[in-house]
Design an enzyme around this catalytic site. Structure first.
Site, mmCIF file in Angstrom:
data_model
loop_
_atom_site.group_PDB
_atom_site.id
_atom_site.type_symbol
_atom_site.label_atom_id
_atom_site.label_comp_id
_atom_site.label_asym_id
_atom_site.label_seq_id
_atom_site.Cartn_x
_atom_site.Cartn_y
_atom_site.Cartn_z
ATOM 1 N N HIS A 117 28.336 39.098 -10.591
ATOM 2 C CA HIS A 117 29.735 39.233 -9.717
ATOM 3 C C HIS A 117 29.344 40.534 -8.955
ATOM 4 C CE1 HIS A 117 31.776 36.210 -11.718
ATOM 5 N NE2 HIS A 117 31.728 36.635 -12.690
ATOM 6 N N ASP A 156 26.152 29.707 -15.087
ATOM 7 C CA ASP A 156 27.582 30.634 -15.669
ATOM 8 C C ASP A 156 28.699 29.589 -15.389
ATOM 9 O OD1 ASP A 156 27.922 33.548 -16.850
ATOM 10 O OD2 ASP A 156 29.760 32.834 -15.706
ATOM 11 N N HIS A 158 31.463 31.005 -14.402
ATOM 12 C CA HIS A 158 32.260 31.527 -13.401
ATOM 13 C C HIS A 158 31.224 31.633 -12.122
ATOM 14 C CE1 HIS A 158 33.686 33.616 -17.013
ATOM 15 N NE2 HIS A 158 34.732 33.361 -16.474
ATOM 16 N N ASP A 245 28.594 30.659 -20.667
ATOM 17 C CA ASP A 245 30.302 30.293 -21.046
ATOM 18 C C ASP A 245 30.591 29.024 -20.796
ATOM 19 O OD1 ASP A 245 29.337 31.387 -18.439
ATOM 20 O OD2 ASP A 245 30.847 33.246 -18.605
HETATM 21 ZN ZN LIG Z 1 30.672 33.998 -16.684
#
Ligand SMILES: [Zn+2]
Ligand SMILES: [Zn+2]
Length: 457
Positions: A117, A156, A158, A245
């Protein structure tokens, strides 16, 4: 190909463990060192570390220069990172060196803190990330070993928004991220229409997936989109932002991916280097997912890898979910097929510079940043980039920065103009910090305009 359960392709699988015991956002935060402790126990219990196919490496510290090659850290690298960050980033570089020496055929950096991120300019921590480990690895592979075309596949749950932002204008880095739909999950981005800057359209590909997507759905995306695109793109290395995740027990997301699904994904993708990102089901997912991935990387049989509570056939996607996934795959494939024409058309309609404004929120540190980015659209080279960045915390200005980046292969005219912009901003008293990134010469300097001190890496 499996012969007696052992892959006949030569070379070992390199592993680095770095749980970062002394780094946590807070003692009860999901991003803490227990994330890797159960995994370590499980891997030792399975005897994986004693196998001749596995080689454990000691991590090393990344240098400030390795960070400055990728990021503009405000005010400087040292104030944005701890030793744990340098070790996490440095671990990926250790594996890169081992890969280049031919000691390993692939490697997995099981490290934290995560990085995907974190964007090009760094004012603080966002999404648990300060610096982007995989992007630092990309720039290292290029500057140290001369690689050009690289692919980053982000698995991931996200959206890998930081990695996307860093390579947004770069046609030689293919960034593919599949993730839970940003309408339903942090960071709220990663939609099909986010495909990169005008010179690099469709070198960023996003595959938002509905909550509840299962092994079948994710493997559909892999088989019908990611693998064919990779075959077309022919990267020199495949790098994997290996977040875990998407697992059905993850407390921060809502997907239905299993440990065996992850292992199979790894076998099909065949990444050269994996870098751990998120994954917060510390006991119920991570030990199994990591065991599966390591076995797949080492060419071992992973069919027995199952979570104790896993019931085959218990997760089924609805017809509506299937329709959504298939439609998304079709749209992204179309963008990929039309990438050259799209770039040509986009560049025809633009002048000498491409500019965009954006706002970036640092959820962990509660910082709001506004940026104006400008890319010189040069007919002779990739063009240079400037970023004017202003960060606020609460109602007060935190820092103002002006960043200049000269890419690899810049022509002499872009090089000159970029240096001039840097020099000009040294006189601008409203800007606190000015940066110059020179990737061909691997030189990075910055100036604190308030104290008139210059520093370089
Ligand atoms: Zn994540
Ligand atoms: Zn140029």
């Amino acid at each position: 190909m499996l012969v007696n359960g052992i892959c006949n392709k030569g070379g070992k699988t390199g592993l680095i463990f770095f749980p970062a015991f002394d780094w946590a956002i807070s003692p009860t935060h999901p991003e803490r060192e227990e994330r890797l402790l159960y995994t370590r126990d499980q891997i030792f219990e399975e005897g994986l570390m004693d196998l001749p196919q596995i080689e454990e490496y000691k991590p090393r510290l990344a240098e400030s220069k390795d960070i400055a090659r990728t990021h503009f850290c405000v005010p400087d690298v040292e104030s944005q990172v701890t030793e744990a960050h340098l070790i996490a980033a440095g671990s990926t570089l250790t594996l890169a060196d081992a890969w280049e020496r031919g000691e390993i055929r692939n490697g997995f950096a099981l490290v934290r803190p995560p990085g995907h991120h974190s964007m090009r300019v760094v004012h603080g921590n966002r999404g648990f990330c300060n610096i982007n480990n995989i992007a630092i690895l990309v720039e290292y592979l290029r500057s140290r070993y001369g690689h050009k075309r690289l692919a980053v596949i982000d698995t991931d749950v996200h959206h890998g928004d930081g990695t996307q932002e860093i390579f947004w204008h770069d046609p030689d880095v293919l960034c593919i991220s599949f993730h839970q739909d940003g309408h339903t999950l942090y960071p709220g981005s990663g939609f099909v229409n986010e495909i990169g800057g005008p010179q690099a359209l469709a070198r960023t590909l996003n595959i938002p997936l509905p909550p509840g997507t299962t092994d079948e759905g994710i493997h559909y995306v892999l088989d019908n989109l990611i693998l064919p695109v990779l075959k077309d793109f022919q990267p020199e290395l495949i790098l994997n932002s290996a977040g875990q995740d998407n697992h059905y027990t993850d407390p921060l997301a809502n997907m239905r991916f299993s440990a065996n699904g992850y292992a199979q994904l790894n076998e099909k993708l065949a990444p050269d280097i994996c870098v751990l990102e998120g994954g917060y089901a510390v006991e119920s997912a991570l030990p199994y997912v990591n065991t599966g991935i390591i076995q797949a990387m080492a060419g071992l049989d992973y069919s027995h890898v199952r979570e104790p509570d896993y019931v085959p056939g218990s997760f089924v996607q609805s017809d509506a979910m299937w329709r959504e996934i298939k439609k998304t795959v079709e749209q992204v494939n179309e963008a990929w097929a039309e990438r050259e024409e799209m770039v040509q058309m986009a560049l025809e309609g633009l002048g000498d510079f491409y500019r965009r404004k954006k706002r970036i929120f640092y959820d962990t540190d509660m910082i709001n940043e506004s940026q104006e980015e400008s890319v010189r659209l040069c007919p002779d080279c990739p063009g240079y980039m400037t970023i004017s960045s202003s960060a606020q915390r609460g109602h007060g200005i935190l820092n103002n920065a002006f960043c200049v980046s000269i890419p690899r292969g810049a022509c002499s005219s872009c090089r000159e103009d970029a240096s001039e912009e840097y020099e000009e901003q040294l006189e601008n008293r409203r800007i606190g910090y000015v940066y110059l990134q020179d990737k061909d010469r691997d030189r990075f300097k910055f100036c604190n305009n308030m104290t008139r001190t210059q520093k370089g890496y």
